[in-house]
Design an enzyme around this catalytic site. Structure first.
Site, mmCIF file in Angstrom:
data_model
loop_
_atom_site.group_PDB
_atom_site.id
_atom_site.type_symbol
_atom_site.label_atom_id
_atom_site.label_comp_id
_atom_site.label_asym_id
_atom_site.label_seq_id
_atom_site.Cartn_x
_atom_site.Cartn_y
_atom_site.Cartn_z
ATOM 1 N N SER A 133 12.300 108.998 -4.547
ATOM 2 C CA SER A 133 10.904 108.821 -5.028
ATOM 3 C C SER A 133 10.177 107.790 -6.396
ATOM 4 O O SER A 133 9.240 106.843 -5.592
ATOM 5 C CB SER A 133 11.328 110.073 -5.881
ATOM 6 O OG SER A 133 10.105 111.084 -5.986
ATOM 7 N N ARG A 134 10.348 107.775 -7.071
ATOM 8 C CA ARG A 134 9.816 106.778 -8.098
ATOM 9 C C ARG A 134 11.694 106.585 -9.051
ATOM 10 O O ARG A 134 11.963 106.970 -9.089
ATOM 11 C CB ARG A 134 9.087 107.769 -8.820
ATOM 12 C CG ARG A 134 7.702 107.956 -8.113
ATOM 13 C CD ARG A 134 7.029 106.384 -7.449
ATOM 14 N NE ARG A 134 5.758 106.653 -7.310
ATOM 15 C CZ ARG A 134 4.766 106.554 -5.430
ATOM 16 N NH1 ARG A 134 6.827 106.742 -5.226
ATOM 17 N NH2 ARG A 134 4.310 106.465 -4.926
ATOM 18 N N ASP A 165 15.849 103.804 -2.932
ATOM 19 C CA ASP A 165 14.819 102.705 -2.552
ATOM 20 C C ASP A 165 13.702 102.477 -3.075
ATOM 21 O O ASP A 165 12.674 101.544 -3.059
ATOM 22 C CB ASP A 165 14.309 103.953 -1.422
ATOM 23 C CG ASP A 165 12.857 103.235 -0.489
ATOM 24 O OD1 ASP A 165 13.084 101.976 0.277
ATOM 25 O OD2 ASP A 165 11.650 103.763 -0.902
ATOM 26 N N GLU A 172 10.780 97.683 -10.493
ATOM 27 C CA GLU A 172 9.940 97.220 -9.157
ATOM 28 C C GLU A 172 9.084 96.317 -8.235
ATOM 29 O O GLU A 172 9.112 95.528 -7.748
ATOM 30 C CB GLU A 172 10.358 98.436 -7.487
ATOM 31 C CG GLU A 172 9.113 99.227 -7.483
ATOM 32 C CD GLU A 172 8.770 100.760 -6.480
ATOM 33 O OE1 GLU A 172 10.526 100.830 -6.099
ATOM 34 O OE2 GLU A 172 7.815 100.306 -5.922
ATOM 35 N N HIS A 220 11.680 100.097 -1.192
ATOM 36 C CA HIS A 220 10.030 101.283 -1.276
ATOM 37 C C HIS A 220 10.262 100.928 0.044
ATOM 38 O O HIS A 220 8.776 100.468 0.515
ATOM 39 C CB HIS A 220 9.193 100.501 -2.112
ATOM 40 C CG HIS A 220 8.257 101.558 -2.922
ATOM 41 N ND1 HIS A 220 8.200 102.388 -4.106
ATOM 42 C CD2 HIS A 220 8.045 102.739 -1.954
ATOM 43 C CE1 HIS A 220 7.293 103.182 -3.894
ATOM 44 N NE2 HIS A 220 7.500 103.624 -2.168
HETATM 45 P P1 NAI Z 1 4.413 117.239 -2.915
HETATM 46 O O1 NAI Z 1 3.525 116.932 -4.059
HETATM 47 O O2 NAI Z 1 4.658 117.789 -1.824
HETATM 48 O O3 NAI Z 1 6.371 117.245 -3.953
HETATM 49 C C1 NAI Z 1 6.327 117.052 -5.350
HETATM 50 C C2 NAI Z 1 7.571 118.518 -5.569
HETATM 51 O O4 NAI Z 1 7.689 118.443 -6.619
HETATM 52 C C3 NAI Z 1 6.248 119.795 -5.738
HETATM 53 O O5 NAI Z 1 6.865 121.002 -5.033
HETATM 54 C C4 NAI Z 1 5.831 119.749 -7.178
HETATM 55 O O6 NAI Z 1 5.928 120.920 -7.469
HETATM 56 C C5 NAI Z 1 7.414 119.195 -7.751
HETATM 57 N N1 NAI Z 1 7.664 118.947 -8.997
HETATM 58 C C6 NAI Z 1 6.336 118.239 -9.900
HETATM 59 N N2 NAI Z 1 6.891 118.009 -10.914
HETATM 60 C C7 NAI Z 1 7.996 118.414 -10.802
HETATM 61 C C8 NAI Z 1 9.426 117.866 -11.733
HETATM 62 N N3 NAI Z 1 8.819 117.341 -12.859
HETATM 63 N N4 NAI Z 1 10.571 118.291 -11.977
HETATM 64 C C9 NAI Z 1 11.273 119.086 -10.726
HETATM 65 N N5 NAI Z 1 10.593 119.565 -9.466
HETATM 66 C C10 NAI Z 1 8.057 118.583 -9.803
HETATM 67 O O7 NAI Z 1 5.116 115.495 -2.867
HETATM 68 P P2 NAI Z 1 5.850 114.671 -1.278
HETATM 69 O O8 NAI Z 1 4.975 114.209 -0.201
HETATM 70 O O9 NAI Z 1 7.469 115.861 -1.144
HETATM 71 O O10 NAI Z 1 6.529 113.475 -2.211
HETATM 72 C C11 NAI Z 1 7.511 113.729 -3.369
HETATM 73 C C12 NAI Z 1 7.201 112.389 -4.082
HETATM 74 O O11 NAI Z 1 7.942 111.302 -2.966
HETATM 75 C C13 NAI Z 1 6.486 111.499 -4.340
HETATM 76 O O12 NAI Z 1 5.880 112.278 -5.468
HETATM 77 C C14 NAI Z 1 6.333 110.192 -4.752
HETATM 78 O O13 NAI Z 1 6.769 109.596 -5.840
HETATM 79 C C15 NAI Z 1 7.575 109.631 -3.287
HETATM 80 N N6 NAI Z 1 7.089 109.109 -2.127
HETATM 81 C C16 NAI Z 1 7.972 108.004 -1.946
HETATM 82 C C17 NAI Z 1 7.681 107.438 -0.869
HETATM 83 C C18 NAI Z 1 8.309 106.580 -0.558
HETATM 84 O O14 NAI Z 1 8.256 105.343 0.317
HETATM 85 N N7 NAI Z 1 9.642 105.820 -0.852
HETATM 86 C C19 NAI Z 1 6.917 107.497 -0.028
HETATM 87 C C20 NAI Z 1 6.039 108.542 -0.582
HETATM 88 C C21 NAI Z 1 6.160 109.681 -1.437
#
Ligand code: NAI
Length: 346
Positions: free
Chosen positions: A232-233, A257, A262, A294
């Site tokens: 995630s981050r 990842d 980073e 990443h």
């Molecule tokens: P999304 O917006 O569909 O889902 C995120 C979920 O996290 C939502 O259900 C939201 O309610 C929940 N959330 C928000 N704040 C929260 C908290 N404080 N504690 C627990 N849950 C919380 O996002 P998606 O598309 O599933 O992506 C998730 C994360 O993945 C992104 O924010 C990004 O940081 C990361 N990502 C990483 C990539 C990579 O290449 N490593 C590529 C794309 C995304």
């Protein structure tokens, strides 16, 4: 349509290839810069209508002020997360769009690839057999079937990862700040995630509230030998605490990842350099840590969706006064902002 100028920062060959394919008929004039967008480099965007940025470009207040002074109208993120942009400061100064989903499968599948590699010691076995070492000593893994996986964040990626884990016969528990009613997901509290999970995978955005949610205190609550997966981050995890947790044998393995520092390292080749970051060097030296830079998003499908959606976002913004993928801090739930409206936010 006017030919809008896009200053494209942190450009890599795979970005250029997909954007060149997507920019059919040269609809846009795209200037690709290898460098990241920072206070020192933002002048390169002079004369552009748009800056196109990725996860490690630093869109802070000073950068925003400079972009606005140069009449840049739009920050087009070619990613989903936007923790690297001062969204609140940008409000009413410059618009921001993003790509909310490009391939959630790519990220969820990479998370599982990391997990399997780690717990079945594939990274070790690969190197051994390359050297004709066919010994199995030290390669004992464990079954995923029947293990409890704790998922933090049940959005697009988290849910796909849940389905993958269910396919392996795992017991899934989840925590989300905004649980999805009627989804059938077995939600529990965050302390329960720490205490009950054999494996914990992070799929939530990074916010001020959850920065370093993995710290000395939460690590102490976790099961001994827990495996952490972070696609995630990086800053969701306090890296110093992670290193200590691994040294204490409290954490059994880490699949990373993303890494909180980073931006200075990832996406670059330092194979002929001495890396200054001692914490990263320590992590990489550990046999039970796997680091990818990443890379989770990096599939053909995702790159093509990123390029198509980014250019659609730009076209919609300028031509149709329409911005369904805008990011603004005023919308009640920033994470869902893009899905809730189609008009520009200001
Ligand atoms: P999304 O917006 O569909 O889902 C995120 C979920 O996290 C939502 O259900 C939201 O309610 C929940 N959330 C928000 N704040 C929260 C908290 N404080 N504690 C627990 N849950 C919380 O996002 P998606 O598309 O599933 O992506 C998730 C994360 O993945 C992104 O924010 C990004 O940081 C990361 N990502 C990483 C990539 C990579 O290449 N490593 C590529 C794309 C995304």
């Amino acid at each position: 349509m006017k030919k809008y100028k896009i200053a494209f920062f942190d450009a890599k060959d795979y970005d250029k290839n997909s954007f060149i394919r997507s920019n059919k008929d040269d609809r846009f004039e795209i200037n690709y810069f290898d460098t990241r967008l920072t206070e020192d480099t933002c002048r390169l965007a002079e004369g552009s209508d748009v800056v196109c940025v990725f996860v490690n470009d630093d869109v802070n207040r000073k950068v925003i002020d400079t972009l606005v002074s140069m009449n840049v109208k739009l920050i087009a993120l070619r990613c989903a997360g936007y923790n690297n942009v001062d969204v609140e400061y940008a409000y009413e100064k410059i618009h921001i769009v993003r790509v909310p989903a490009y391939s959630p499968y790519a990220v969820a599948e990479h998370a599982m690839a990391l997990l399997l590699t780690s717990i079945r010691r594939i990274h070790k076995a690969y190197i051994r057999t390359k050297d004709f070492n066919f010994s199995l000593n030290g390669l004992t893994g464990f079954d995923l079937h029947g293990k409890t996986v704790g998922i933090i964040g049940t959005g697009k990626i988290g849910r796909i990862f849940i389905d993958i884990c269910k396919g392996f016969g795992m017991n899934v528990i989840a925590y989300d700040k905004f649980p999805a009613e009627g989804s059938g997901i077995n939600y529990v509290s965050l302390p329960e995630i720490w205490e009950k999970s054999d494996i914990i995978s992070f799929h939530c955005p990074l916010t001020d509230e959850n920065r370093h949610m993995v710290n000395a205190e939460s690590i102490a609550r976790m099961k001994k030998g827990v495996v952490l997966i972070n696609t995630s981050r990086g800053a969701l995890i306090d890296t110093e605490a992670l290193v200590e947790g691994i040294k204490q044998r409290q954490i059994g393995a880490a699949c990373l990842d993303v890494y909180e520092e980073e931006s200075n390292v990832f996406f670059h080749d330092y194979s002929n350099h001495i890396v200054d970051d001692d914490t990263l060097a320590r992590l990489i030296s550990m046999p039970n840590v796997i680091v990818t830079s990443h890379q989770a998003f990096l599939t053909e499908e995702a790159l093509s969706n990123i390029a198509d959606t980014t250019l659609e976002n730009v076209e919609e913004f300028f031509e149709n006064d329409y911005s369904k993928n805008e990011v603004c801090y005023k919308c009640p739930d920033v994470a869902k902002c893009g899905q809730k409206h189609s008009k520009k936010c200001f």
